[in-house]
Design a protein around this motif. Structure first.
Motif, short mmCIF file in Angstrom:
data_model
loop_
_atom_site.label_atom_id
_atom_site.label_comp_id
_atom_site.label_asym_id
_atom_site.label_seq_id
_atom_site.Cartn_x
_atom_site.Cartn_y
_atom_site.Cartn_z
N HIS A 193 -2.64 0.87 -10.50
CA HIS A 193 -3.61 0.13 -10.45
C HIS A 193 -3.50 -1.09 -11.81
N HIS A 196 -6.30 -3.88 -12.46
CA HIS A 196 -7.68 -4.13 -12.17
C HIS A 196 -8.75 -4.28 -12.27
N CYS A 217 -11.20 3.06 -11.13
CA CYS A 217 -10.45 1.74 -10.99
C CYS A 217 -12.34 1.30 -10.17
N THR A 219 -12.09 -1.90 -8.91
CA THR A 219 -10.97 -2.11 -8.22
C THR A 219 -11.06 -1.72 -7.01
N CYS A 220 -10.96 -0.14 -6.82
CA CYS A 220 -10.24 0.45 -5.72
C CYS A 220 -10.97 1.78 -5.82
ZN LIG Z 1 -7.38 -0.12 -9.09
#
Ligand SMILES: [Zn+2]
Length: 377
Positions: A193, A196, A217, A219-220
């Motif tokens: 990650h 991120h 995270c 972002t994910c």
């Molecule tokens: Zn991530």
């Protein structure tokens, strides 16, 4: 055990239960009682053995009715019908100085404190706890014919709870679709990650509960690390968070600022951690929890599966005030909510600071404080 010198105390919330226990043990020791080898006191429902051991039973359901007794083997019968304080405030301290044992026996009563204890025992890997589960059908002392008779008039829920000993959902259960959102990997490396938007939610431990950190995270949309410990020393709690901070380099750490939170946060800010405080109030808490509900319903995030963390989600309840018709959210008495709050704060940090259109929009920053400003005030 009593013959070997141990002091056994059986406690149950209703006298029917303690009477049944008392009659059973009296029958078992009828001969030595008759021979005056075992001393019997019917008023105190006490048997005393030559070894110094004893068996006593008492009707008790909370801390006040439990107090004033001594045991090194404590049997809490129908524990699901007792107040959690019977164990937390009296039972557990009673066994502390004599390295005693506790036995909890109960029929489930939805996901209350007894469920929480059961789940902790199932999830225990220290060897301190063991858990067993039996349906009424496995009881060799119950007649199959009588059981079939009782079952005929039962509702489906009553059958599941009373006969199969299943833990039913709480009436006011808040979080749905939990199972679909527990598929995040358990072992994640920071390299996966890199770059991120990492966020951490913190719920500080107080008396009798845990300090919990959830790392996500943004972002994910995945939970990537967690920490839960019952070390009450704030210095240690801070160090554990600093370790997570070094490992994941989060952009925001959103931490509960109530009570002891404020001074810890100020120290962390001085140490250069990107911490913001969240003041939990009757108006800031509902949107915090509702954000989490939506994330689960829409399967927008995946979390790491863990029996204890999932149990706290499942037990979490909504109550609606009759006078104001406002919702309030909390764990049932005796059930922890630390993991729920840490995750809710983690999600709140993600949606507030890195929100996109796919996330439920948080309309204001209610509850989130600018700690840097307030600490320099
Ligand atoms: Zn991530």
């Amino acid at each position: 055990m009593a013959m070997a010198g141990r002091k056994i105390l059986e406690a149950a919330p209703v006298s029917d239960q303690t009477n049944a226990f008392w009659h059973t043990v009296k029958n078992i020791f009828a001969q030595p009682i008759h021979d005056k080898v075992v001393y019997k006191n019917d008023t105190d429902r006490l048997l005393m053995f030559p070894s110094g051991g004893s068996i006593r039973c008492k009707t008790a359901y909370d801390a006040d009715t439990m107090r004033g007794d001594y045991a090194d083997v404590l049997i809490l019968d129908e524990y699901s019908m007792m107040k959690p304080s019977a164990w937390d405030e009296v039972g557990a301290p009673m066994l502390l100085d004599n390295d005693g044992d506790a036995v909890f026996i109960f029929t489930p009563k939805r996901r209350n404190h007894a469920h929480s204890l059961y789940v902790n025992a199932v999830g225990d890997d220290t060897g301190r706890w063991q858990a067993w589960h039996f349906a009424s059908y496995e009881n060799p002392y119950l007649s199959k014919a009588a059981l079939a008779e009782i079952v005929r008039d039962m509702t489906q829920d009553a059958y599941k709870q009373e006969i199969l000993a299943e833990f039913l959902s709480n009436e006011g259960a808040v979080f749905r679709n939990i199972g679909a959102c527990m598929n995040a990997s358990l072992f994640v490396q920071p390299a996966e990650h890199l770059g991120h938007d990492i966020v951490i939610g913190c719920d500080w431990g107080k008396y009798f509960d845990y300090s919990v950190f959830s790392v996500g995270c943004a972002t994910c949309h995945r939970e990537i690390d967690r920490d839960r410990s019952n070390i009450l020393d704030y210095h240690v709690q801070r160090q554990r968070l600093e370790t997570l901070n070094l490992k994941w380099r989060p952009k925001i750490i959103l931490a509960e600022s109530n009570a002891m939170g404020e001074p810890i946060i100020e120290t962390l800010v001085r140490d250069g951690l990107p911490v913001r405080g969240f003041a939990t109030t009757s108006s800031s808490k509902p949107p915090l929890i509702e954000n989490f509900m939506l994330v689960l319903e829409r399967e927008e995030w995946q979390f790491q599966a863990d029996i204890i963390w999932t149990a706290e989600l499942e037990a979490y309840e909504r109550t609606v005030s009759a006078s104001t018709s406002r919702s309030s959210y909390s764990a049932p008495p005796g059930v922890h909510d630390d993991t729920v709050i840490a995750r809710a704060l983690m999600l709140r940090a993600a949606s507030t600071f890195f929100g996109s259109d796919t996330l439920p929009v948080v309309d204001d920053n209610e509850g989130i404080e600018d700690v840097r400003k307030s600490s320099w005030r």
